[in-house]
Design a protein around this motif. Structure first.
Motif, PDB file in Angstrom:
ATOM      1  N   LYS A  75     -29.798  -3.480  -7.659  1.00  0.00           N
ATOM      2  CA  LYS A  75     -28.842  -4.395  -7.761  1.00  0.00           C
ATOM      3  C   LYS A  75     -28.281  -4.527  -5.772  1.00  0.00           C
ATOM      4  O   LYS A  75     -28.027  -5.258  -5.376  1.00  0.00           O
ATOM      5  CB  LYS A  75     -27.481  -3.873  -8.226  1.00  0.00           C
ATOM      6  N   PHE A  76     -28.551  -3.159  -5.561  1.00  0.00           N
ATOM      7  CA  PHE A  76     -28.185  -3.102  -3.800  1.00  0.00           C
ATOM      8  C   PHE A  76     -29.288  -3.864  -3.078  1.00  0.00           C
ATOM      9  O   PHE A  76     -29.205  -4.407  -2.193  1.00  0.00           O
ATOM     10  CB  PHE A  76     -28.011  -1.510  -3.423  1.00  0.00           C
ATOM     11  N   LYS A  77     -30.440  -3.386  -3.708  1.00  0.00           N
ATOM     12  CA  LYS A  77     -31.488  -4.100  -2.867  1.00  0.00           C
ATOM     13  C   LYS A  77     -31.714  -5.824  -2.720  1.00  0.00           C
ATOM     14  O   LYS A  77     -31.632  -6.475  -1.946  1.00  0.00           O
ATOM     15  CB  LYS A  77     -32.911  -3.965  -3.718  1.00  0.00           C
ATOM     16  N   ASP A  78     -31.168  -6.402  -3.968  1.00  0.00           N
ATOM     17  CA  ASP A  78     -30.760  -7.612  -4.108  1.00  0.00           C
ATOM     18  C   ASP A  78     -29.892  -8.236  -2.979  1.00  0.00           C
ATOM     19  O   ASP A  78     -29.803  -9.259  -2.343  1.00  0.00           O
ATOM     20  CB  ASP A  78     -30.564  -8.250  -5.483  1.00  0.00           C
ATOM     21  N   ILE A  79     -28.957  -7.585  -2.824  1.00  0.00           N
ATOM     22  CA  ILE A  79     -27.769  -7.815  -1.760  1.00  0.00           C
ATOM     23  C   ILE A  79     -28.380  -7.455  -0.484  1.00  0.00           C
ATOM     24  O   ILE A  79     -28.002  -8.639   0.514  1.00  0.00           O
ATOM     25  CB  ILE A  79     -26.421  -6.905  -2.102  1.00  0.00           C
ATOM     26  N   LEU A  80     -29.006  -6.711  -0.120  1.00  0.00           N
ATOM     27  CA  LEU A  80     -29.612  -6.570   1.120  1.00  0.00           C
ATOM     28  C   LEU A  80     -30.748  -7.525   1.405  1.00  0.00           C
ATOM     29  O   LEU A  80     -30.608  -8.011   2.557  1.00  0.00           O
ATOM     30  CB  LEU A  80     -30.504  -5.022   1.211  1.00  0.00           C
ATOM     31  N   LEU A  81     -31.418  -8.041   0.373  1.00  0.00           N
ATOM     32  CA  LEU A  81     -32.339  -9.134   0.801  1.00  0.00           C
ATOM     33  C   LEU A  81     -31.676 -10.410   1.302  1.00  0.00           C
ATOM     34  O   LEU A  81     -32.206 -11.400   1.577  1.00  0.00           O
ATOM     35  CB  LEU A  81     -33.148  -9.397  -0.488  1.00  0.00           C
ATOM     36  N   ARG A  82     -30.292 -10.511   0.926  1.00  0.00           N
ATOM     37  CA  ARG A  82     -29.588 -11.690   1.414  1.00  0.00           C
ATOM     38  C   ARG A  82     -29.129 -11.692   2.731  1.00  0.00           C
ATOM     39  O   ARG A  82     -28.346 -12.456   3.207  1.00  0.00           O
ATOM     40  CB  ARG A  82     -28.376 -12.155   0.271  1.00  0.00           C
ATOM     41  N   HIS A  83     -29.114 -10.391   3.480  1.00  0.00           N
ATOM     42  CA  HIS A  83     -28.893 -10.012   4.713  1.00  0.00           C
ATOM     43  C   HIS A  83     -29.970  -9.938   5.899  1.00  0.00           C
ATOM     44  O   HIS A  83     -31.101  -9.817   5.389  1.00  0.00           O
ATOM     45  CB  HIS A  83     -27.875  -8.939   4.584  1.00  0.00           C
ATOM     46  N   ASN A  84     -29.522  -9.690   7.147  1.00  0.00           N
ATOM     47  CA  ASN A  84     -30.482  -9.692   8.077  1.00  0.00           C
ATOM     48  C   ASN A  84     -30.691  -8.308   8.303  1.00  0.00           C
ATOM     49  O   ASN A  84     -29.689  -7.453   8.626  1.00  0.00           O
ATOM     50  CB  ASN A  84     -30.019 -10.219   9.356  1.00  0.00           C
ATOM     51  N   LEU A  85     -31.818  -7.481   8.207  1.00  0.00           N
ATOM     52  CA  LEU A  85     -32.194  -6.307   8.283  1.00  0.00           C
ATOM     53  C   LEU A  85     -33.026  -6.089   9.601  1.00  0.00           C
ATOM     54  O   LEU A  85     -33.786  -6.819   9.955  1.00  0.00           O
ATOM     55  CB  LEU A  85     -32.839  -5.677   6.940  1.00  0.00           C
ATOM     56  N   SER A  86     -32.958  -4.803  10.441  1.00  0.00           N
ATOM     57  CA  SER A  86     -33.685  -4.470  11.383  1.00  0.00           C
ATOM     58  C   SER A  86     -35.201  -4.259  10.759  1.00  0.00           C
ATOM     59  O   SER A  86     -35.361  -4.431   9.417  1.00  0.00           O
ATOM     60  CB  SER A  86     -33.391  -3.281  12.095  1.00  0.00           C
ATOM     61  N   GLU A  87     -36.486  -4.102  11.235  1.00  0.00           N
ATOM     62  CA  GLU A  87     -37.628  -4.109  10.943  1.00  0.00           C
ATOM     63  C   GLU A  87     -37.809  -2.942   9.776  1.00  0.00           C
ATOM     64  O   GLU A  87     -37.254  -2.038   9.850  1.00  0.00           O
ATOM     65  CB  GLU A  87     -38.663  -3.626  12.096  1.00  0.00           C
ATOM     66  N   HIS A  88     -38.228  -3.536   8.505  1.00  0.00           N
ATOM     67  CA  HIS A  88     -38.267  -2.491   7.404  1.00  0.00           C
ATOM     68  C   HIS A  88     -39.273  -2.777   6.471  1.00  0.00           C
ATOM     69  O   HIS A  88     -39.976  -3.914   6.504  1.00  0.00           O
ATOM     70  CB  HIS A  88     -36.874  -2.813   6.705  1.00  0.00           C
ATOM     71  N   ARG A  89     -39.246  -2.077   5.273  1.00  0.00           N
ATOM     72  CA  ARG A  89     -40.020  -2.248   4.264  1.00  0.00           C
ATOM     73  C   ARG A  89     -39.488  -1.628   3.005  1.00  0.00           C
ATOM     74  O   ARG A  89     -39.022  -0.340   3.113  1.00  0.00           O
ATOM     75  CB  ARG A  89     -41.489  -1.695   4.371  1.00  0.00           C
TER      76      ARG A  89
END
Length: 217
Positions: A75-89
């Motif tokens: 659930k949290f991952k789906d929210i994060l994917l809608r936002h701008n993240l610094s370089e990640h995996r």
């Protein structure tokens, strides 16, 4: 855009068992080896054998005291994917309930590039002079190398400065989640903060203090 520190509602009873890798294979590493990486690695994190108590299956973040990233629910991952993240995996974590049911969690690794994200012309750094019990004058820091050289210099001058940080970091890129090793944590934007609160994510606490700003966003 303002930034706040993402904290965890620490509950030591959430996890019954945490994996401990003993023999390291060539392409698998302990999570602690991710803490100081400044790139996406060519090896995988060891993410097997987490056991979570059934009553905590719905928490949205697991607190493992990691500097490198966080373990989040789907659930949290789906929210994060809608936002701008610094370089990640993202890496899938094998988390099971005490009844043996698979619980969807993912390890989010964030590359340590905080100084590259700062507007260093506008960010003012200070140290805490413990001998004088006061903040030092502002430091001019242009890179991580500058910070290391500064630490060496103040030790040579017999000034006991244990921390060098800013009252407000000025972020130069439009990002919603940032790894901030200076503050030993993660900074989130206002808009990510609001969405976390809107979806009522569990096991998450957001600071009230503003730690950073993006004056161009």
């Amino acid at each position: 855009m303002k930034y706040y520190k993402l904290r965890f509602d620490v509950n030591n009873d959430v996890l019954k068992e945490v994996p401990d890798i003993i023999e390291q294979e060539s392409d698998i590493r302990d999570l602690r080896e991710f803490n100081n990486l400044d790139r996406i690695p060519d090896f995988q994190p060891y993410l097997n054998d987490f056991i979570i108590y059934d009553k905590f299956k719905n928490v949205d973040i697991l607190d493992l005291d990691l500097n490198s990233g966080i373990i989040v629910s789907s659930k949290f991952k789906d929210i994060l994917l809608r936002h701008n993240l610094s370089e990640h995996r993202f890496y899938e974590a094998n988390v099971f309930s005490t009844k043996g049911e698979k619980v969807d969690f993912h390890y989010l690794f964030l590359v340590n590039t905080f100084y590259d994200l700062l507007d260093l012309e506008k960010t003012k750094f200070y140290g805490m002079d413990w001998y004088g019990n006061k903040l030092t004058d502002a430091f001019n820091i242009k890179s991580e190398k500058d910070r290391v050289e500064l630490s060496k210099r103040v030790r040579k001058d017999n000034i006991n400065i244990e921390v060098v940080k800013s009252e407000t970091y000025i972020i130069s890129q439009k990002l919603d989640l940032i790894r901030c090793n200076i503050e030993n944590g993660f900074l989130i934007s206002e808009r990510l903060k609001y969405e976390i609160e809107e979806y009522d994510l569990e096991n998450i606490v957001i600071s009230e203090k503003v730690y950073a700003e993006n004056v161009n966003w």
